[in-house]
Design an enzyme around this catalytic site. Structure first.
Site, PDB file in Angstrom:
ATOM      1  N   THR A 138     -43.381  26.406  12.361  1.00  0.00           N
ATOM      2  CA  THR A 138     -43.912  26.610  13.711  1.00  0.00           C
ATOM      3  C   THR A 138     -42.907  27.349  14.586  1.00  0.00           C
ATOM      4  O   THR A 138     -41.694  27.243  14.372  1.00  0.00           O
ATOM      5  CB  THR A 138     -44.237  25.238  14.343  1.00  0.00           C
ATOM      6  OG1 THR A 138     -44.484  25.416  15.738  1.00  0.00           O
ATOM      7  CG2 THR A 138     -43.090  24.243  14.197  1.00  0.00           C
ATOM      8  N   ASP A 139     -43.431  28.041  15.593  1.00  0.00           N
ATOM      9  CA  ASP A 139     -42.532  28.710  16.547  1.00  0.00           C
ATOM     10  C   ASP A 139     -41.744  27.700  17.378  1.00  0.00           C
ATOM     11  O   ASP A 139     -40.750  28.055  18.019  1.00  0.00           O
ATOM     12  CB  ASP A 139     -43.322  29.659  17.471  1.00  0.00           C
ATOM     13  CG  ASP A 139     -44.385  28.975  18.327  1.00  0.00           C
ATOM     14  OD1 ASP A 139     -44.592  27.762  18.193  1.00  0.00           O
ATOM     15  OD2 ASP A 139     -45.004  29.679  19.151  1.00  0.00           O
ATOM     16  N   GLU A 140     -42.184  26.431  17.376  1.00  0.00           N
ATOM     17  CA  GLU A 140     -41.488  25.429  18.196  1.00  0.00           C
ATOM     18  C   GLU A 140     -40.062  25.181  17.715  1.00  0.00           C
ATOM     19  O   GLU A 140     -39.262  24.605  18.451  1.00  0.00           O
ATOM     20  CB  GLU A 140     -42.269  24.108  18.212  1.00  0.00           C
ATOM     21  CG  GLU A 140     -43.609  24.256  18.872  1.00  0.00           C
ATOM     22  CD  GLU A 140     -44.198  22.949  19.383  1.00  0.00           C
ATOM     23  OE1 GLU A 140     -43.481  21.939  19.492  1.00  0.00           O
ATOM     24  OE2 GLU A 140     -45.403  22.953  19.673  1.00  0.00           O
ATOM     25  N   TYR A 192     -40.884  16.222  17.052  1.00  0.00           N
ATOM     26  CA  TYR A 192     -41.743  17.007  16.145  1.00  0.00           C
ATOM     27  C   TYR A 192     -41.050  18.307  15.749  1.00  0.00           C
ATOM     28  O   TYR A 192     -40.880  18.605  14.560  1.00  0.00           O
ATOM     29  CB  TYR A 192     -43.090  17.316  16.812  1.00  0.00           C
ATOM     30  CG  TYR A 192     -43.821  18.477  16.154  1.00  0.00           C
ATOM     31  CD1 TYR A 192     -44.354  18.361  14.875  1.00  0.00           C
ATOM     32  CD2 TYR A 192     -43.945  19.714  16.808  1.00  0.00           C
ATOM     33  CE1 TYR A 192     -45.007  19.432  14.255  1.00  0.00           C
ATOM     34  CE2 TYR A 192     -44.589  20.790  16.205  1.00  0.00           C
ATOM     35  CZ  TYR A 192     -45.113  20.641  14.929  1.00  0.00           C
ATOM     36  OH  TYR A 192     -45.742  21.707  14.326  1.00  0.00           O
ATOM     37  N   LYS A 234     -39.533  19.738  12.084  1.00  0.00           N
ATOM     38  CA  LYS A 234     -39.949  20.988  11.425  1.00  0.00           C
ATOM     39  C   LYS A 234     -38.725  21.888  11.205  1.00  0.00           C
ATOM     40  O   LYS A 234     -38.616  22.556  10.167  1.00  0.00           O
ATOM     41  CB  LYS A 234     -41.002  21.723  12.262  1.00  0.00           C
ATOM     42  CG  LYS A 234     -42.325  20.989  12.417  1.00  0.00           C
ATOM     43  CD  LYS A 234     -43.131  20.858  11.132  1.00  0.00           C
ATOM     44  CE  LYS A 234     -43.746  22.151  10.651  1.00  0.00           C
ATOM     45  NZ  LYS A 234     -44.672  21.919   9.498  1.00  0.00           N
TER      46      LYS A 234
END
Ligand code: NAD
Ligand code: DAU
Length: 348
Positions: free
Chosen positions: A125-127, A153, A157
């Site tokens: 994810t870009d997060e 979260y 990741k």
């Protein structure tokens, strides 16, 4: 070719399974999913009788079960979607995020090593990059942006991404990673912004916007994400990471207003509530590498994709009503009852 898709009873994984079976006649797809609150077997109804498809209920953290699946199916490629995916839940209870998102990834990669699987692809994810300032619209996340996660979260990741690159370097495991921006489309669990706002608006319920609704997300239609992953597992370079996004940045409040307008509902349903802790301000992906190296471009304009998505939730009431069982109601109560309602100016 056999592709093992984990987390395929969830939002993006199910769309990916439909995409694969639709695109490739000779493709066998094995889905492993433990069916958490976010997994819904009925989503996979349309492919359950397809002889090219098999569903196995198992957790990616269960190494014996995963090895059994590898023995049975000897997949050529593994695409790992299985994860705890909701930021607000990770703020409430981080441990299951670390177990599934990090240790589950390790279990899958160890199985890939043992069985000599040709590719392990991680749906990241870009997060993992953290966030960008709201007033610097010239800045974007590239594959070189340092990892700087904000929530349990995104930290889980990011940890998985580091572990994957370590398995590549140490063991030569053939890995690829994609880091995509926010997805929207059919079958998204109604705890995420777009489906939650659509179904609450359909039922004339309050639309809880965090803070002042100024945070920006970069939205991509789910099928475009599926096409990007397909490009990467076919022609991506082993050991590489690819950012996926469509340059479609929007403020949360504008999204919610758009949904109200499309459904003919009053904006007075919008309720400003206490902000998310550590709330990332802005995400914005630079997808130049995907475009230049793999010729991938998004095909769905936001105006069309959001219209189709709203229509889908309007027509598929039975899908989301069946999900909104006692557990969903309890979770919803817990998540939102502690968020004090605010005047819009309080959140600015
Ligand atoms: P989702 O929450 O809708 O689905 C997750 C699925 O994983 C569910 O079917 C669930 O049952 C399954 N699962 C959870 N724990 C499991 C376990 N231990 N073993 C087996 N299955 C398990 O998530 P999503 O939005 O479809 O996201 C899929 C992946 O894409 C995630 O890895 C997420 O980090 C990533 N991602 C999501 C977005 C987005 O906007 N939704 C964007 C970029 C990346
Ligand atoms: O960027 C990719 C990520 O996008 C994925 O990795 C995550 O799995 C996915 O959940 C998503 O994370 P976000 O936190 O951006 O998505 P969410 O839908 O939870 O929230 C989108 C924005 O809307 C965010 O700024 C918080 C806000 N929001 C969300 C909810 C649920 C609200 O204002 N009100 C809400 O009730």
């Amino acid at each position: 070719m056999t592709i093992l898709v984990t987390g395929g009873a969830g939002f993006i994984g199910s769309n990916f399974i439909f995409y694969l079976l639709d695109q490739y006649r000779d493709c066998r797809v094995v889905c492993v999913d433990s069916l958490t609150y976010a997994g819904n077997l009925s989503t996979l109804d349309p492919v359950m009788r397809d002889p090219r498809f098999r569903f196995v209920r198992a957790s990616i953290t269960d190494s014996a079960a995963i090895e059994w699946v590898f023995e049975e199916e000897t997949p050529d490629i593994v695409v790992n979607f299985a994860a705890e995916s909701h930021v607000d839940r990770s703020i409430e209870n981080p441990s299951v995020f670390l177990e599934t998102n990090i240790l589950g990834t390790q279990v899958l990669m160890d199985a890939c090593r043992k069985f000599g699987t040709g590719r392990f692809h991680q749906v990241s994810t870009d997060e993992v990059y953290g966030d960008l300032p709201l007033d610097r619209t010239d800045l974007f996340f590239t594959e070189q942006t340092p990892l700087c996660a904000s929530s349990p979260y995104s930290a889980s990741k990011a940890a998985a991404d580091l572990l994957i690159l370590a398995y590549y370097r140490t063991f030569g495991l053939p890995v690829t990673i994609s880091r995509c921006s926010n997805n929207y489309g059919p079958f998204q669990f109604p705890e995420k912004l777009i489906p939650l706002m659509i179904i609450n608006a359909l039922e004339d319920k309050p639309l809880p916007v965090y803070g002042a609704g100024e945070n920006v997300r970069d939205w991509l239609y789910v099928e475009d994400h599926c096409r990007a992953i397909d490009r990467i597992i076919r022609d991506g370079k082993v050991g590489e990471t690819y950012n996926v996004g469509g340059h479609n940045e929007m403020k949360n409040l504008d999204i919610v207003k758009l949904i109200c307008k499309a459904l003919g509902k009053p904006e007075s349903l919008i309720t400003f509530v206490e902000d998310r802790k550590g709330h990332d301000l802005r995400y914005a992906i630079d997808p130049a590498k995907m475009q230049k190296e793999l010729g991938w471009f998004p095909q769905t304009q936001f105006a069309d994709g959001i219209q189709q998505t709203i229509q889908w939730y309007f027509e598929r009431r039975e899908w989301w009503e069946s999900i909104r069982n006692g557990e969903y109601q309890n979770d919803y109560q817990r998540m939102y009852q502690n968020r004090q309602e605010m005047n819009q100016t309080d959140g600015v």
